[in-house]
Design an enzyme around this catalytic site. Structure first.
Site, PDB file in Angstrom:
ATOM      1  CG  ASP A  13      -4.973   3.682  -5.518  1.00 20.59           C
ATOM      2  OD1 ASP A  13      -4.104   4.262  -4.847  1.00 20.59           O
ATOM      3  OD2 ASP A  13      -5.814   4.281  -6.218  1.00 20.59           O
ATOM      4  CG  HIS A  41       1.842   4.551  -0.788  1.00 19.17           C
ATOM      5  ND1 HIS A  41       3.185   4.708  -0.979  1.00 19.17           N
ATOM      6  CD2 HIS A  41       1.290   4.634  -2.023  1.00 19.17           C
ATOM      7  CE1 HIS A  41       3.434   4.882  -2.278  1.00 19.17           C
ATOM      8  NE2 HIS A  41       2.296   4.847  -2.922  1.00 19.17           N
TER       9      HIS A  41
HETATM   10  P1  GDP Z   1      -1.204   1.832  -2.620  1.00 17.47           P
HETATM   11  O1  GDP Z   1      -1.379   3.213  -3.151  1.00 17.47           O
HETATM   12  O2  GDP Z   1      -0.747   0.860  -3.639  1.00 17.47           O
HETATM   13  O3  GDP Z   1      -0.366   1.790  -1.378  1.00 17.47           O
HETATM   14  O4  GDP Z   1      -2.666   1.334  -2.213  1.00 17.47           O
HETATM   15  P2  GDP Z   1      -3.770   2.180  -1.411  1.00 17.47           P
HETATM   16  O5  GDP Z   1      -3.356   2.226  -0.001  1.00 17.47           O
HETATM   17  O6  GDP Z   1      -4.072   3.457  -2.096  1.00 17.47           O
HETATM   18  O7  GDP Z   1      -5.047   1.264  -1.634  1.00 17.47           O
HETATM   19  C1  GDP Z   1      -5.073  -0.073  -1.223  1.00 17.47           C
HETATM   20  C2  GDP Z   1      -6.202  -0.245  -0.202  1.00 17.47           C
HETATM   21  O8  GDP Z   1      -6.419  -1.620   0.022  1.00 17.47           O
HETATM   22  C3  GDP Z   1      -5.876   0.338   1.164  1.00 17.47           C
HETATM   23  O9  GDP Z   1      -7.062   0.791   1.756  1.00 17.47           O
HETATM   24  C4  GDP Z   1      -5.314  -0.851   1.930  1.00 17.47           C
HETATM   25  O10 GDP Z   1      -5.521  -0.744   3.336  1.00 17.47           O
HETATM   26  C5  GDP Z   1      -6.142  -1.974   1.381  1.00 17.47           C
HETATM   27  N1  GDP Z   1      -5.466  -3.283   1.289  1.00 17.47           N
HETATM   28  C6  GDP Z   1      -4.201  -3.573   0.956  1.00 17.47           C
HETATM   29  N2  GDP Z   1      -4.019  -4.911   0.874  1.00 17.47           N
HETATM   30  C7  GDP Z   1      -5.231  -5.471   1.157  1.00 17.47           C
HETATM   31  C8  GDP Z   1      -5.720  -6.821   1.190  1.00 17.47           C
HETATM   32  O11 GDP Z   1      -5.015  -7.791   0.931  1.00 17.47           O
HETATM   33  N3  GDP Z   1      -7.051  -6.981   1.507  1.00 17.47           N
HETATM   34  C9  GDP Z   1      -7.876  -5.933   1.764  1.00 17.47           C
HETATM   35  N4  GDP Z   1      -9.141  -6.182   2.047  1.00 17.47           N
HETATM   36  N5  GDP Z   1      -7.448  -4.666   1.733  1.00 17.47           N
HETATM   37  C10 GDP Z   1      -6.153  -4.436   1.426  1.00 17.47           C
HETATM   38  P1  IMO Z   2      -0.610   5.430  -5.511  1.00 17.76           P
HETATM   39  O1  IMO Z   2       0.863   5.565  -5.228  1.00 17.76           O
HETATM   40  C1  IMO Z   2      -3.971   5.824  -8.293  1.00 17.76           C
HETATM   41  C2  IMO Z   2      -3.530   8.854 -11.421  1.00 17.76           C
HETATM   42  C3  IMO Z   2      -4.566   9.948 -11.299  1.00 17.76           C
HETATM   43  C4  IMO Z   2      -4.731  10.328 -12.752  1.00 17.76           C
HETATM   44  C5  IMO Z   2      -3.310  10.205 -13.292  1.00 17.76           C
HETATM   45  C6  IMO Z   2      -2.553  11.518 -13.353  1.00 17.76           C
HETATM   46  O2  IMO Z   2      -1.475   5.713  -4.339  1.00 17.76           O
HETATM   47  O3  IMO Z   2      -0.886   4.112  -6.152  1.00 17.76           O
HETATM   48  P2  IMO Z   2      -1.456  13.038 -11.489  1.00 17.76           P
HETATM   49  O4  IMO Z   2      -2.066  13.784 -10.325  1.00 17.76           O
HETATM   50  O5  IMO Z   2      -0.423  12.049 -11.073  1.00 17.76           O
HETATM   51  O6  IMO Z   2      -0.961  13.943 -12.572  1.00 17.76           O
HETATM   52  O7  IMO Z   2      -2.688  12.224 -12.132  1.00 17.76           O
HETATM   53  O8  IMO Z   2      -2.638   9.326 -12.420  1.00 17.76           O
HETATM   54  N1  IMO Z   2      -2.733   8.585 -10.194  1.00 17.76           N
HETATM   55  C7  IMO Z   2      -2.999   7.602  -9.343  1.00 17.76           C
HETATM   56  N2  IMO Z   2      -4.013   6.715  -9.309  1.00 17.76           N
HETATM   57  N3  IMO Z   2      -2.998   5.784  -7.356  1.00 17.76           N
HETATM   58  C8  IMO Z   2      -1.972   6.646  -7.389  1.00 17.76           C
HETATM   59  O9  IMO Z   2      -0.908   6.594  -6.562  1.00 17.76           O
HETATM   60  C9  IMO Z   2      -1.954   7.636  -8.397  1.00 17.76           C
HETATM   61  N4  IMO Z   2      -1.114   8.642  -8.704  1.00 17.76           N
HETATM   62  C10 IMO Z   2      -1.599   9.200  -9.813  1.00 17.76           C
HETATM   63  O10 IMO Z   2      -5.766   9.472 -10.732  1.00 17.76           O
HETATM   64  O11 IMO Z   2      -5.511   9.372 -13.410  1.00 17.76           O
HETATM   65 MG    MG Z   3      -2.855   4.675  -3.293  1.00 14.18          MG
END
Ligand code: GDP
Ligand code: IMO
Ligand code: MG
Length: 430
Positions: A13, A41
């Protein structure tokens, strides 16, 4: 450079989706190489939010080819649902999606086992996403998994599926004390959906190799993060795949020479969903306000994310195992108003200072972070488009992260929107 990977450097994340979407503009092909729909994502385009779980984050740009490689584990019905949603909301052309026939399927019994195990584990639970990812990779390694190429002969596929269901149901009932799953329903669903899946199947390794030979630009999309990597993360509180850059090779069928640059994504602070060690974790008012300000609630499961300071010890580990070329430091806008800001520069373990993670599985849990304090800033950052637009203290903070990790900062995130990014160096056009 023509071949670039994006990986998470923390516990997922970090904002990979946003950066992949941004870089996809300059790429021809975006390829996922591991994980499944445990990934989420988020991409915000013109204020509209998209959450991609399986389809690579190039899908929001018309005409980009999206590939799901052999290293991924794919829930077939979840994939079809995601494609339909992208067709409706974004006019996504399914002809641009390719799925490796060697990728493994996540089946309903994998989800049932994942959830039943977690429910029984009590305090030892990993806090998985519950999407059956671990059990699907277990079957892959046990050589009992179902691959998409099995669909080409449905009779054989059905035989294997029924054998697996019998075995899994015995395990669910006897060991996990859980309800068995209905095998006939899975067979029916797969019979019905098979014709929708077959058109996506191809030899994605061959396709990628010839595209690279033709000079096409390929973006490798990592999911999760380095600290969730099955080998290098905080085992056993990890996911079940190699989410580091080297997963891009086994997970696509290409060799190491096929990757020229690895961009690591790091939040300006740290978050973690699920259980496991987290040395720089904070709680109380500051954690709550960062969680609110940063929208730190899991996109996959809605769980509140745990919050902590930036950890440069783990940053260095990530730089090493991924061979990072550059860093994208995201969500700096969320830190506005926090003063001072702390960075973990080393660990204290058994009375000794460490610059890297001390030896042994339990050392991270027992390590105390050594913090350095940097002055914060009060300015809103969302309109900054170049480094010189940032307040002096923000630049100092970013520079300090780069210095501590030993990797250049290539991008800075100042907001969730696609455009809210400072691109210092674009790996495709450095
Ligand atoms: P990922 O799994 O690595 O793609 O990340 P996620 O999408 O799960 O979580 C990142 C969150 O932060 C999302 O809600 C994005 O829209 C948000 N995000 C990403 N970059 C930025 C940033 O530079 N600033 C802010 N405020 N939000 C961001
Ligand atoms: P993105 O791509 C955050 C974490 C789960 C748990 C551990 C194992 O959005 O960054 P699983 O279901 O994979 O067996 O869970 O891994 N986990 C993530 N946490 N972002 C993710 O993906 C994750 N994918 C798995 O929360 O702790
Ligand atoms: Mg994510």
């Amino acid at each position: 450079m023509n071949t670039v990977a994006v990986v998470g450097t923390q516990w997922g994340d970090e904002g990979k989706g946003k950066i992949i979407d941004l870089l996809a503009r300059d790429a021809d092909i975006v390829v996922r190489f591991q994980g499944g729909n445990n990934a989420a994502h988020t991409i915000v385009v013109d204020g509209e939010k998209f959450i991609l779980r399986l389809v690579p984050a190039g899908a929001l740009h018309p005409g980009k080819v999206c590939v799901i490689g052999n290293g991924a584990v794919v829930d077939p019905l979840a994939l079809l649902g995601e494609i339909d949603d992208l067709k409706k909301r974004r006019g996504f052309n399914p002809k641009n999606l390719m799925l490796s026939y060697e990728a493994h399927m996540v089946m309903p019994y994998h989800r049932a086992i994942d959830r039943a195990r977690e429910a029984r584990a009590g305090k030892r639970a990993i806090g998985t996403t519950g999407f059956g990812i671990g059990p699907a990779y277990e079957d892959k390694m046990a050589r009992t998994g179902l691959r998409f190429d099995d669909l080409s002969n449905f009779k054989l596929f059905e035989d294997r599926l029924r054998r697996n269901v019998t075995e899994k149901n015995a395990y669910l009932k006897a060991v996990l004390k859980a309800k068995p799953i209905n095998g006939a329903q899975i067979v029916e669903a797969m019979k019905r959906e098979r014709r929708h899946l077959l058109p996506y199947l191809c030899d994605t390794g061959e396709y990628l190799a010839s595209a690279i030979a033709d000079g096409k630009r390929v973006l490798f999309e990592g999911a999760h993060g380095t600290m969730l990597d099955i080998d290098h993360g905080t085992y056993p509180y990890v996911t079940s795949s190699n989410c580091i850059a080297s997963g891009a090779f086994s997970g696509t069928g290409l060799g190491p020479h096929s990757l020229e640059a690895v961009l690591g994504i790091s939040k300006g602070y740290t978050t973690r969903v699920g259980a496991g060690p987290f040395p720089t974790e904070i709680s109380g008012y500051l954690a709550d306000s960062l969680r609110e300000e940063g929208g730190e609630f899991g996109s996959a499961t809605g769980r509140p994310r745990r919050i902590g300071w930036y950890d440069a010890v783990l940053g260095r580990l990530s730089a090493r195992v991924n061979g990072l070329w550059g860093l994208a430091v995201t969500k700096l806008d969320v830190l506005t108003g926090i003063d001072p800001i702390k960075i973990c520069v080393g660990y204290q373990f058994k009375g000794k200072r460490y610059e890297t993670v001390p030896l042994g599985r339990h050392s991270i849990e027992a390590s105390k972070p050594i913090f350095e304090e940097l002055p914060g800033w009060t300015e809103h950052l969302s309109d900054a488009r170049q480094l010189s637009d940032l307040p002096a203290n923000t630049r100092r903070y970013v520079d300090r992260i780069a210095e501590l990790v030993g990797v250049q900062v290539a991008m800075v995130g100042v907001g969730a929107d696609r455009e809210a990014t400072i691109v210092v160096k674009n790996p495709f056009t450095p």
